[in-house]
Design a protein around this motif. Structure first.
Motif, short mmCIF file in Angstrom:
data_model
loop_
_atom_site.label_atom_id
_atom_site.label_comp_id
_atom_site.label_asym_id
_atom_site.label_seq_id
_atom_site.Cartn_x
_atom_site.Cartn_y
_atom_site.Cartn_z
N THR A 20 0.76 -1.58 -0.19
CA THR A 20 0.03 0.20 0.34
C THR A 20 1.06 0.81 -0.31
OG1 THR A 20 -0.13 0.26 2.12
CG2 THR A 20 -1.87 -1.12 0.66
N PRO A 21 0.55 2.34 -0.56
CA PRO A 21 1.06 3.49 0.16
C PRO A 21 2.03 3.31 1.15
CG PRO A 21 -0.69 4.07 -1.21
CD PRO A 21 -1.55 2.45 -0.74
N PRO A 22 3.77 4.47 0.85
CA PRO A 22 4.35 4.03 2.33
C PRO A 22 4.12 4.97 2.97
CG PRO A 22 5.84 3.70 -0.10
CD PRO A 22 4.50 4.32 -0.56
N LEU A 23 4.32 5.66 4.21
CA LEU A 23 4.64 6.85 4.89
C LEU A 23 5.64 7.48 4.87
CD1 LEU A 23 3.44 4.88 8.33
CD2 LEU A 23 2.32 6.50 6.82
N LEU B 4 1.35 -1.69 -5.53
CA LEU B 4 0.72 -3.00 -5.80
C LEU B 4 -0.88 -2.65 -5.87
CD1 LEU B 4 2.76 -6.08 -5.08
CD2 LEU B 4 2.92 -3.98 -6.95
N SER B 5 -1.15 -2.17 -4.39
CA SER B 5 -2.67 -1.72 -4.37
C SER B 5 -2.84 -0.59 -3.55
CB SER B 5 -3.30 -2.94 -3.71
OG SER B 5 -4.49 -3.03 -3.32
N ASN B 6 -3.54 0.22 -4.18
CA ASN B 6 -3.71 2.08 -3.24
C ASN B 6 -4.59 1.02 -1.77
OD1 ASN B 6 -2.20 3.74 -3.93
ND2 ASN B 6 -3.36 3.90 -5.84
N THR B 7 -5.18 -0.17 -2.44
CA THR B 7 -7.00 0.25 -1.06
C THR B 7 -6.57 -1.20 -0.21
OG1 THR B 7 -7.75 -1.58 -2.98
CG2 THR B 7 -8.38 0.60 -2.47
N GLY B 8 -4.88 -1.83 -0.40
CA GLY B 8 -5.20 -2.98 0.52
C GLY B 8 -4.99 -3.78 -0.34
#
Ligand code: TXA
Ligand code: MG
Length: 321
Positions: free
Chosen positions: A255-258, A269-273
């Motif tokens: 998911t988007p990293p902090l 790989l997936s914005n929504t997990g």
């Protein structure tokens, strides 16, 4: 090199003729692209090993159009295998069962078992039907490298070595099939893949997992270093944040990293997990990172459930230890 649109019926017929003549076709499946030949033509199958530079001890999966033809190539044990076929075929599940004489030894690397699967991609099914042949096919990549999930991945690596590439777009599942072996008294999962193990076990009860790895194991696709990128891949621990300053590090994240700052490139790989979406994007993202000439690709760990199990399996085998 010839690439044809897989939804074009003429292209399917041409590909089928090539299979019948003993040629090689790269074709889409729902998991990854396959490099296919007539499974009952040993000379054609030999070309697969040559083109892929695949060791002859690594057996191939035989692709069928329907479960009904499984008994031509394999001896289907009573009970669970038939139930799995009914539930998961067509789809990303491969069953290893005793083989019949119809399958030449080169396909199974001399084993007395054969791996069978009915893919769900319409172009794969159309090709098998039009050729009226079972099609032996490994993933359409050079041995040991990342599997292709788009036609151009195949073209880049194997281009002129195949007679025709059928372009069916991006593979929806994006990760190879789950393999279950019925070679011994008790079933065993040889490879985590496109059908989550949990879904299978809901039908079968707990199945023993193949965890060993060596250079010549029972499931040769489980060789220790497989799915390798040219750029060294490092699998991170849960809370590890590694950016050696000044070095060019790429990040493969679920998911988007902090903290994306500091990385030369980031692939999410997936914005929504969503693990399904992540699996579908995995190999193409690895290829993109690998093309950047980075010093290292750092991969965040994925939750080890559902398709995350198959994703982590690929990352562990692709990683340098
Ligand atoms: O999703 C997939 O399975 C893709 C698409 C093209 O169908 N194919 C694929 O094939 O991943 P490949 O060659 O990359 O992996 C095939 C693996 C072998 O490496 C081995 O682990 C296992 O299938 N296999 C095949 N026949 C076997 C047998 N008789 N016994 C045990 N394992 C077998
Ligand atoms: Mg492969």
């Amino acid at each position: 090199m010839e690439i044809a649109e897989a939804s074009n019926h003429e292209a399917i017929l041409e590909a089928a003729r090539i299979i019948r003549r003993g040629g090689l076709i790269a074709f889409p499946t729902e998991t990854v692209y396959g490099l296919g030949a007539d499974a009952c033509n040993p000379k054609a199958v030999a070309k697969i090993f040559e083109v892929k530079r695949r060791p002859s001890f690594d057996p191939l999966i035989v692709h069928l159009a329907d479960a009904g033809s499984a008994s031509l190539y394999g001896v289907v044990p009573k009970g669970i295998p038939g139930e799995l076929m009914a539930r998961f075929w067509p789809g990303p599940l491969t069953l290893v069962i005793p083989k019949t004489a119809a399958i030449p030894p080169i396909v199974t690397a001399g084993l007395d078992t054969v791996a069978l699967r009915v893919p769900s991609h319409p172009a794969a099914l159309a090709l098998i039907r039009a050729a009226e042949r079972a099609i032996a096919a490994p993933s359409a990549n050079l041995f040991g490298t990342v599997s292709p999930t788009e036609a151009r991945h195949v073209a880049d690596q194997l281009g002129d070595a195949v007679d025709l590439i059928l372009d069916g777009g991006r593979c929806a599942v994006g990760i190879e099939s789950t393999i279950i072996s019925f070679a011994a008294a008790r079933p065993r999962i040889l490879r985590a893949g496109g059908v989550p193990i949990e879904e299978i076990e809901r039908l079968t009860g707990p199945i023993e997992r193949f965890t060993g790895s060596s250079d010549r194991p029972e499931a040769p696709g489980q060789m220790t270093r497989h799915y390798a990128t040219r750029t060294p891949l490092k699998l991170l621990e849960a809370d590890e944040v590694p950016v050696p300053s000044g070095s060019r590090v790429g990040l493969l994240a679920f998911t988007p990293p902090l903290h994306p700052e500091g990385y030369a490139a980031v692939e999410v790989l997936s914005n929504t997990g969503d693990l399904r979406e992540a699996a579908a994007n995995l190999f193409a993202a690895l290829r993109r990172l690998d093309a950047l000439g980075l010093e290292i690709i750092a991969a965040c760990p994925f939750p080890e459930r559902d398709l995350g199990i198959a994703i982590m399996d690929r990352l562990r085998r692709g990683a340098v230890s």
